[in-house]
Motif scaffolding. Structure first.
Motif, PDB file in Angstrom:
ATOM      1  N   CYS A 138      13.717  10.861  10.007  1.00 47.96           N
ATOM      2  CA  CYS A 138      14.248  11.854  10.943  1.00 47.96           C
ATOM      3  C   CYS A 138      13.072  12.786  11.276  1.00 47.96           C
ATOM      4  O   CYS A 138      12.468  13.376  10.373  1.00 47.96           O
ATOM      5  N   TYR A 139      12.727  12.900  12.546  1.00 44.74           N
ATOM      6  CA  TYR A 139      11.529  13.656  12.924  1.00 44.74           C
ATOM      7  C   TYR A 139      11.825  14.666  14.026  1.00 44.74           C
ATOM      8  O   TYR A 139      12.825  14.566  14.749  1.00 44.74           O
ATOM      9  N   THR A 140      10.918  15.626  14.143  1.00 43.85           N
ATOM     10  CA  THR A 140      10.859  16.516  15.303  1.00 43.85           C
ATOM     11  C   THR A 140       9.379  16.701  15.631  1.00 43.85           C
ATOM     12  O   THR A 140       8.578  17.017  14.736  1.00 43.85           O
ATOM     13  N   ILE A 141       9.023  16.472  16.879  1.00 41.63           N
ATOM     14  CA  ILE A 141       7.635  16.649  17.323  1.00 41.63           C
ATOM     15  C   ILE A 141       7.594  17.817  18.299  1.00 41.63           C
ATOM     16  O   ILE A 141       8.285  17.804  19.322  1.00 41.63           O
ATOM     17  N   PHE A 142       6.816  18.823  17.974  1.00 43.12           N
ATOM     18  CA  PHE A 142       6.639  19.976  18.860  1.00 43.12           C
ATOM     19  C   PHE A 142       5.324  19.817  19.620  1.00 43.12           C
ATOM     20  O   PHE A 142       4.258  19.661  19.011  1.00 43.12           O
ATOM     21  N   ASN A 143       5.390  19.868  20.939  1.00 46.29           N
ATOM     22  CA  ASN A 143       4.190  19.777  21.779  1.00 46.29           C
ATOM     23  C   ASN A 143       3.723  21.173  22.185  1.00 46.29           C
ATOM     24  O   ASN A 143       4.445  21.899  22.875  1.00 46.29           O
ATOM     25  N   LEU A 144       2.526  21.526  21.748  1.00 47.13           N
ATOM     26  CA  LEU A 144       1.975  22.870  21.962  1.00 47.13           C
ATOM     27  C   LEU A 144       0.876  22.856  23.017  1.00 47.13           C
ATOM     28  O   LEU A 144       0.274  21.818  23.283  1.00 47.13           O
ATOM     29  N   SER A 145       0.606  24.030  23.583  1.00 43.03           N
ATOM     30  CA  SER A 145      -0.475  24.127  24.580  1.00 43.03           C
ATOM     31  C   SER A 145      -1.607  25.037  24.126  1.00 43.03           C
ATOM     32  O   SER A 145      -2.768  24.803  24.456  1.00 43.03           O
ATOM     33  N   ILE A 192      18.954  22.487  12.867  1.00 38.63           N
ATOM     34  CA  ILE A 192      19.537  22.190  14.185  1.00 38.63           C
ATOM     35  C   ILE A 192      19.538  20.685  14.426  1.00 38.63           C
ATOM     36  O   ILE A 192      18.486  20.060  14.565  1.00 38.63           O
ATOM     37  N   LYS A 193      20.721  20.105  14.500  1.00 43.60           N
ATOM     38  CA  LYS A 193      20.849  18.657  14.653  1.00 43.60           C
ATOM     39  C   LYS A 193      20.394  18.165  16.027  1.00 43.60           C
ATOM     40  O   LYS A 193      19.903  17.042  16.168  1.00 43.60           O
TER      41      LYS A 193
END
Length: 319
Positions: A138-145, A192-193
C-alpha cells in the motif's frame, strides 16, 4: 503505529520526524551516523543503524515497523550514490518492505517527472515509483516541486551579503512549499484511505519565478539584489563538455536540470481537491511571503543585537 523514517536528518526528513513525534507515533530513524542524528534522539525518536549503501542493514531495520516514510534522496552531484542509493538500495528496501508486510509506504518524487526523463535523478525516481506501484505494498507517492528552505541559500543570503545571484533569462514558475506543511500532510495521510495507492501532487498555493522571488526578498529586506544572468545555451554547452571526462560526470548530471529552466515550465497545479481530502483550508498552508518575512525579521533582529553588543563593548573599552 511504528514509523521508520528514511533520510531523517535531511531538510524534509527532520520535519517529518518532528511532526510524527508530536502526533504520538513511535518513530524509528534509519541512520548511519549516530552523532549527526543525536538531535533526533533528543526529540524522542529511536535511532536504528542502517546505510542504504549497505543493503544488508535494511531488513533488520524493518522489525516491528508498521509504515515507512522515505524522505531520502541522493545529491545530484554524487553520481555513485545516485545509482547506489536511489535505485539499487531502494529496490531492496521495497522488496524487504514486502517481506516484512509493511502496511504503508510513503515516497517523495518530482512533479511533472515524466516530462524530464533525460535527467538522471528524475529518471531514477520514476524507476522507484514504478517498482513501488508494481509491488503489493500500500503506497502513497507525493510529487513535489520545491521547498521554501532551498530559497534561503539561493536568494535570501546572497541579497543580505550583497553577493551576486546567478540566474538565466528563462522564467520557470515553481510552486514552492514549506517542508513543515509537507510533513504535516504526510503524517495525516497515514489515516486517509482515499490517498492510498495514489500519486498526489504537493505544492504551495502560488507559483513563483526567480524574478518574483528576488523582488519579494528585496521588498522585505530593503536591500537591492546583484543579479548576474547566464545564457541557457552556455550551460547546455558546458553540460555536453563535462560528459567527456569521468571526473566531471557529476557536474554533467547536475547541469541536466537546466532543461527544466529552458522551457518556461510551470511546476504548479491546483490543490483544491487535495485540500478537501485532507480537510485543509488554503490559509493553513504557509505562504512564501510569510515565510520570508519571518526569516528576514529573525536575521535583522540578530544583526541589531550584534551591533548593540559591539557598541556596548566599545563604550566599556573607553573607560
Amino acid at each position: 503505529m511504528s514509523l521508520l523514517i528514511i533520510g531523517s536528518t535531511g531538510t524534509l526528513g527532520r520535519q517529518v520526524v518532528k511532526k510524527a513525534l508530536d502526533k504520538g507515533f513511535q518513530v524509528k530513524c534509519f541512520v548511519r551516523n549516530f552523532r549527526k542524528a543525536a538531535f533526533l534522539k533528543e526529540w524522542g525518536a529511536e535511532l536504528i543503524y542502517g546505510d542504504l549503501k549497505l543493503p544488508e542493514t535494511i531488513p533488520m531495520a524493518l522489525y516491528n515497523v508498521t509504515a515507512i516514510i522515505d524522505c531520502s534522496t541522493a545529491r545530484p552531484n554524487d553520481l555513485y550514490n545516485i545509482k547506489q542509493i536511489d535505485l539499487i538500495a531502494k529496490y531492496i528496501l521495497i522488496e524487504s518492505a514486502q517481506q516484512a508486510k509493511i502496511k504503508h509506504y510513503i515516497f517523495f518524487s518530482f512533479l511533472n517527472a515524466y516530462n524530464y526523463k533525460k535527467i538522471p535523478l528524475v529518471k531514477l525516481k520514476l524507476s522507484i515509483e514504478s517498482k513501488l506501484i508494481n509491488s503489493n505494498l500500500c503506497y502513497t507517492i507525493f510529487n513535489l516541486s520545491g521547498f521554501f528552505q532551498g530559497l534561503i541559500n539561493q536568494y535570501a543570503i546572497p541579497i543580505l551579503d550583497q553577493k551576486p545571484i546567478w540566474m538565466t533569462k528563462e522564467e520557470t514558475s515553481i510552486g514552492y512549499i514549506n517542508t513543515q506543511d509537507v510533513a504535516k500532510i504526510c503524517i495525516k495521510s497515514l489515516a486517509i484511505k482515499k490517498i492510498k495507492n495514489k500519486i498526489i501532487p504537493l505544492v504551495g498555493n502560488k507559483s513563483w519565478t526567480s524574478k518574483e522571488i528576488i523582488k519579494l526578498c528585496e521588498k522585505i529586506s530593503g536591500k537591492k539584489a546583484k543579479i548576474t544572468k547566464i545564457p541557457v545555451y552556455f550551460l547546455r554547452v558546458l553540460k555536453e563538455l563535462t560528459k567527456f571526462f569521468q571526473w566531471t560526470w557529476n557536474i554533467a548530471d547536475r547541469l541536466a536540470f537546466i532543461e527544466i529552466l529552458s522551457e518556461d515550465s510551470v511546476f504548479h497545479t491546483s490543490m483544491q481537491d487535495i485540500w478537501k481530502i485532507f480537510n485543509f483550508s488554503i490559509d493553513e498552508i504557509e505562504s512564501l511571503e510569510h515565510y520570508l518575512q519571518e526569516y528576514f525579521h529573525k536575521v535583522m533582529y540578530k544583526l541589531k543585537r550584534l551591533n548593540y553588543q559591539k557598541l556596548e563593548e566599545m563604550d566599556e573599552s573607553n573607560f
